[in-house]
Structure formats: structure tokens, C-alpha cells
Design a protein around this motif. Structure first.
Motif, PDB file in Angstrom:
ATOM      1  N   VAL A 126       0.847  -1.196   0.000  1.00 48.12           N
ATOM      2  CA  VAL A 126       0.000   0.000   0.000  1.00 48.12           C
ATOM      3  C   VAL A 126       0.882   1.247   0.000  1.00 48.12           C
ATOM      4  N   ALA A 127       1.964   1.222   0.786  1.00 45.01           N
ATOM      5  CA  ALA A 127       2.884   2.366   0.827  1.00 45.01           C
ATOM      6  C   ALA A 127       3.473   2.606  -0.569  1.00 45.01           C
ATOM      7  N   ARG A 129       2.154   1.783  -3.429  1.00 50.44           N
ATOM      8  CA  ARG A 129       1.094   2.286  -4.324  1.00 50.44           C
ATOM      9  C   ARG A 129       0.806   3.763  -4.063  1.00 50.44           C
ATOM     10  N   HIS A 130       0.937   4.188  -2.808  1.00 49.57           N
ATOM     11  CA  HIS A 130       0.757   5.610  -2.494  1.00 49.57           C
ATOM     12  C   HIS A 130       1.849   6.440  -3.168  1.00 49.57           C
ATOM     13  N   ARG A 133       0.984   6.660  -6.772  1.00 46.18           N
ATOM     14  CA  ARG A 133      -0.103   7.620  -7.004  1.00 46.18           C
ATOM     15  C   ARG A 133       0.424   9.054  -6.963  1.00 46.18           C
ATOM     16  N   ASP A 134       1.268   9.363  -5.972  1.00 45.36           N
ATOM     17  CA  ASP A 134       1.847  10.709  -5.880  1.00 45.36           C
ATOM     18  C   ASP A 134       2.634  11.044  -7.148  1.00 45.36           C
TER      19      ASP A 134
END
Length: 185
Positions: A126-127, A129-130, A133-134
Motif C-alpha cells: 500500500v505504501a 502504491r501511495h 499515485r503521488d
């Protein structure tokens, strides 16, 4: 040429892997390791601090941990923190020291450790993927502002996606290794 800082994205994804390695190193396999107590925090001097800030952790034997507490008044708090840490450990108080025998891992405990490892893995993914996304948001903004062209944006997007894929693959590989290590009897 502008866009996003690919080195910064790489650094942040590497950070997710480093955090994941740290998380899984605290999961217990058949052997004693001082890292097992890394997640334990102790109520000390009015706040919660990591165990290693109030005591030394040693491994005197393969199935035993030793904890030398520096401040005698902290013995009870350290004992309580270890018991409540959900690690399944029961310290034996010996003056300013704690002896912690490591029980054999039964099948049920191994499975719960594997489940916890998977939770840590998901957190790392998840980290990553964040971070992706950024990066993608930064590229869209740069393209919209006209600071980079569509081709450059697409090329950088592909690099960001490749970094994400590589990071997730590395997490999966580390997770598989840890799972094998935990399940090994």
C-alpha cells in the motif's frame, strides 16, 4: 525537462521495503533473536518508548532472551509491556534482568505469524502504491501545466510503474522467504 523526481520516488519505495524488512525481522522463527522485542514499547517517564531505550536485549541461548533493564524502577513496566505485546512471551523477573524463554512454535502460532507477515507485506505494498499515485499525480499536473509533453509524461509514467512493480515483487519475494522460514519445523 521536468515531471517528477524519479530518484525521490525510488527512495520512497526503497523506504517501504526497508520498513517491511524491519517489520518482518521482528517476527519470531524457531531461533531467538533480539529483534523479536523491537515492536515492544514501554510506559516510561510519562510516555511510551521503545524497549531498547530502557534496556539491553541479549540472546544468551538459542531459545532464551535476556533483557537487562537500566533503571530498577522500570522492571515492572518492561515485564508488563512484554507480556501485553501479543508476542506470546512470559518473562521471568530476576532482579533488574528478565529471562524470556521462547516456547516452541506450534502449528497455530506459526500460522498466526505468517498471517501477521502478510499484513506487514500488504502495508508495504500500500505504501508503494501511495508513492506511485503521488508520482502519477505529479506527472498529470506537469503535463497539464505544459512543463512536459505527453510522450515524456508517458515515458516517466512507465518508469514509475516499473519501480512500483519491482517494489511489490521484492515485497512478495521477502514475504515468501519469511513464510518459509516461519513454517520450517
Amino acid at each position: 525537462m521536468s515531471g517528477v523526481d524519479l530518484n525521490d520516488i525510488k527512495r520512497r519505495m526503497d523506504g517501504a521495503i526497508t520498513a517491511f524488512k524491519s517489520d518482518i525481522s521482528s517476527l519470531r522463527t524457531g531461533r531467538a533473536s533480539a529483534n523479536i522485542l523491537d515492536p515492544v514499547t514501554v510506559e516510561a517517564y510519562g510516555s511510551r518508548v521503545p524497549l531498547n531505550q530502557v534496556a539491553n536485549v541479549t540472546v544468551p541461548e538459542p531459545r532464551m532472551l535476556g533483557v537487562s533493564i537500566w533503571d530498577k524502577s522500570m522492571v515492572g513496566a518492561v515485564d508488563r509491556a512484554i507480556r501485553e505485546s501479543n508476542l506470546g512471551l512470559n518473562p521471568i523477573v530476576d532482579g533488574q534482568n528478565l529471562r524470556i524463554p521462547l516456547p516452541e512454535l506450534n502449528e497455530e502460532r506459526r500460522k498466526s505469524l505468517v498471517k501477521l507477515a502478510h499484513e506487514y507485506g500488504e502495508k508495504a505494498k500500500v505504501a508503494a502504491r501511495h508513492v506511485r499515485r503521488d508520482g502519477m499525480d505529479g506527472l498529470k499536473k506537469a503535463e497539464k501545466d505544459g512543463s512536459i509533453g505527453q510522450d515524456e509524461s508517458r515515458a516517466q509514467s512507465e518508469k514509475v510503474q516499473k519501480m512500483t512493480d519491482d517494489t511489490i515483487s521484492e515485497v512478495d519475494r521477502l514475504l515468501a522467504d519469511k513464510e518459509k522460514e516461519i513454517m520450517q519445523v
